[in-house]
Design an enzyme around this catalytic site. Structure first.
Site, PDB file in Angstrom:
ATOM      1  N   GLY A 113      11.615 -16.234  -7.137  1.00  0.00           N
ATOM      2  CA  GLY A 113      11.828 -16.231  -5.697  1.00  0.00           C
ATOM      3  C   GLY A 113      12.658 -15.033  -5.282  1.00  0.00           C
ATOM      4  N   GLY A 114      13.955 -15.241  -5.144  1.00  0.00           N
ATOM      5  CA  GLY A 114      14.872 -14.215  -4.641  1.00  0.00           C
ATOM      6  C   GLY A 114      14.692 -12.825  -5.244  1.00  0.00           C
ATOM      7  N   GLU A 155       9.920 -25.754 -12.377  1.00  0.00           N
ATOM      8  CA  GLU A 155      11.025 -25.254 -11.562  1.00  0.00           C
ATOM      9  C   GLU A 155      12.017 -26.385 -11.273  1.00  0.00           C
ATOM     10  OE1 GLU A 155       9.767 -21.506  -9.267  1.00  0.00           O
ATOM     11  OE2 GLU A 155       9.220 -23.229  -8.049  1.00  0.00           O
ATOM     12  N   ASN A 210       7.268 -15.187  -5.625  1.00  0.00           N
ATOM     13  CA  ASN A 210       7.083 -16.052  -4.464  1.00  0.00           C
ATOM     14  C   ASN A 210       8.027 -15.546  -3.375  1.00  0.00           C
ATOM     15  OD1 ASN A 210       6.970 -18.109  -2.600  1.00  0.00           O
ATOM     16  ND2 ASN A 210       7.896 -19.667  -3.933  1.00  0.00           N
ATOM     17  N   TRP A 211       7.439 -14.878  -2.398  1.00  0.00           N
ATOM     18  CA  TRP A 211       8.293 -14.282  -1.351  1.00  0.00           C
ATOM     19  C   TRP A 211       8.826 -15.309  -0.356  1.00  0.00           C
ATOM     20  CZ3 TRP A 211       5.589  -9.126   0.604  1.00  0.00           C
ATOM     21  CH2 TRP A 211       5.430  -8.263  -0.478  1.00  0.00           C
ATOM     22  N   LYS A 212       8.244 -16.500  -0.381  1.00  0.00           N
ATOM     23  CA  LYS A 212       8.621 -17.562   0.568  1.00  0.00           C
ATOM     24  C   LYS A 212       8.483 -17.038   2.007  1.00  0.00           C
ATOM     25  CE  LYS A 212      11.378 -19.608  -3.035  1.00  0.00           C
ATOM     26  NZ  LYS A 212      12.503 -20.431  -3.446  1.00  0.00           N
ATOM     27  N   GLU A 254       9.825 -26.968  -2.278  1.00  0.00           N
ATOM     28  CA  GLU A 254      10.133 -26.821  -0.846  1.00  0.00           C
ATOM     29  C   GLU A 254       9.032 -27.447   0.007  1.00  0.00           C
ATOM     30  OE1 GLU A 254      10.848 -22.606  -1.012  1.00  0.00           O
ATOM     31  OE2 GLU A 254      12.648 -22.977  -2.201  1.00  0.00           O
ATOM     32  N   HIS A 308       5.033 -26.643  -4.608  1.00  0.00           N
ATOM     33  CA  HIS A 308       6.404 -26.126  -4.694  1.00  0.00           C
ATOM     34  C   HIS A 308       7.372 -27.179  -4.141  1.00  0.00           C
ATOM     35  CE1 HIS A 308       9.961 -23.690  -4.034  1.00  0.00           C
ATOM     36  NE2 HIS A 308       9.448 -22.822  -4.885  1.00  0.00           N
ATOM     37  N   GLY A 337      17.072 -20.927  -6.183  1.00  0.00           N
ATOM     38  CA  GLY A 337      17.874 -20.273  -5.157  1.00  0.00           C
ATOM     39  C   GLY A 337      19.365 -20.530  -5.271  1.00  0.00           C
ATOM     40  N   SER A 347      16.046 -19.098 -10.221  1.00  0.00           N
ATOM     41  CA  SER A 347      17.087 -18.079 -10.404  1.00  0.00           C
ATOM     42  C   SER A 347      16.801 -17.097 -11.541  1.00  0.00           C
ATOM     43  CB  SER A 347      18.461 -18.733 -10.583  1.00  0.00           C
ATOM     44  OG  SER A 347      18.790 -19.513  -9.431  1.00  0.00           O
TER      45      SER A 347
END
Ligand code: PGA
Length: 248
Positions: free
Chosen positions: A233-234, A166, A9-11, A96, A94, A172, A212
């Site tokens: 993500g990251g 998640e 997930n590049w966000k 977010e 998600h 993150g 993470s």
């Protein structure tokens, strides 16, 4: 035996030129038959990502979709639009989106149903806050999220649904859930699917962990019975993403 899924997930990261650069570095290392690999870039990078993964086993997912067919919804993207260009998956629910864009379980349910109707495969996210975990209500909370998000989704449609657990406190933050914590919730989600549908559905749906995940902690998560991969993500923005795939 469920095929594992590793989804990135590049966000809201990666301009088209940055996306091209990243894909040039990672596509070869991600083209594997040992698991299903999915890149979920921002909308503006989707076409170039589709071109780049053409001829590989890698799929492309979107990070959002609207629940209406089309019409006066400025700034939104429909499931039909995504399906027409070859997008296969879409992240829905998600944390977010829930937190910053006020998405409720009811909205998420509408999105899941529209995505399925148009042939997209939802990656349905759920997860508790730190406060909910400290109060010991995380399992009840997640069961409720799953039940509402999948309301009136048929057993047959569940073949195309992936679920991602998640915990919000692990996203993150560098604070990964222990493999036992992640396993416990993924198992609770599978038990919920068994109650809602049947054993076959519960045993076939892929349930991912996200929060993470990186190349060093992935392997210990993946050995757990009910963890079928990761939503990343990251680490999906770096070459380390390849190490996560190698950990399968
Ligand atoms: P993270 O994000 O890997 O950066 O924690 C996971 C996610 O939000 O999907």
């Amino acid at each position: 035996m469920r095929t594992k899924v590793i989804a990135g997930n590049w966000k809201m990261n990666m301009t088209p030129s940055q996306a091209r650069e990243l894909l040039a570095k990672i596509v070869d290392g991600c083209n594997t038959e040992s698991c299903d690999v999915i890149f979920c870039p921002p909308f503006i990078d989707i076409n170039l990502a589709l071109e780049k993964v053409n001829g590989t086993n890698i799929s492309i997912g979107a990070q959002n979709v609207h629940f209406e067919e089309n019409g006066a919804f400025t700034g939104e993207i429909s499931a039909t639009m995504l399906a027409e260009i070859g997008v296969e998956y879409v992240i829905i629910g998600h944390s977010e989106r829930r937190e910053y864009f006020a998405e409720t379980d009811e909205i998420i349910n509408k999105k899941v149903k529209k995505a399925l109707e148009k042939g997209l495969k939802p990656i349905l996210c759920c997860g508790e806050t730190l406060e909910q975990r400290e109060r010991g209500i995380e399992v009840d909370f997640i069961r409720q999220q799953i039940k509402v998000a999948l309301y009136s989704v048929s057993a047959c449609e569940m073949k195309n649904v992936v679920i991602a657990y998640e915990p919000i406190w692990a996203i993150g933050t560098g604070k990964v859930a222990t493999s036992n914590q992640a396993q416990e919730i993924c198992k609770a989600i599978r038990d919920t699917l068994c109650e809602m549908y049947n054993v076959e559905v519960a045993q076939s749906v892929r349930i991912l962990y996200g929060g993470s995940v990186n190349g060093s902690n992935a392997a210990e998560l993946f050995i757990k019975d009910d963890i079928d991969g990761a939503l990343v993500g990251g680490a999906s923005l770096k070459e380390d993403f390849i190490n996560i795939i190698k950990a399968v």
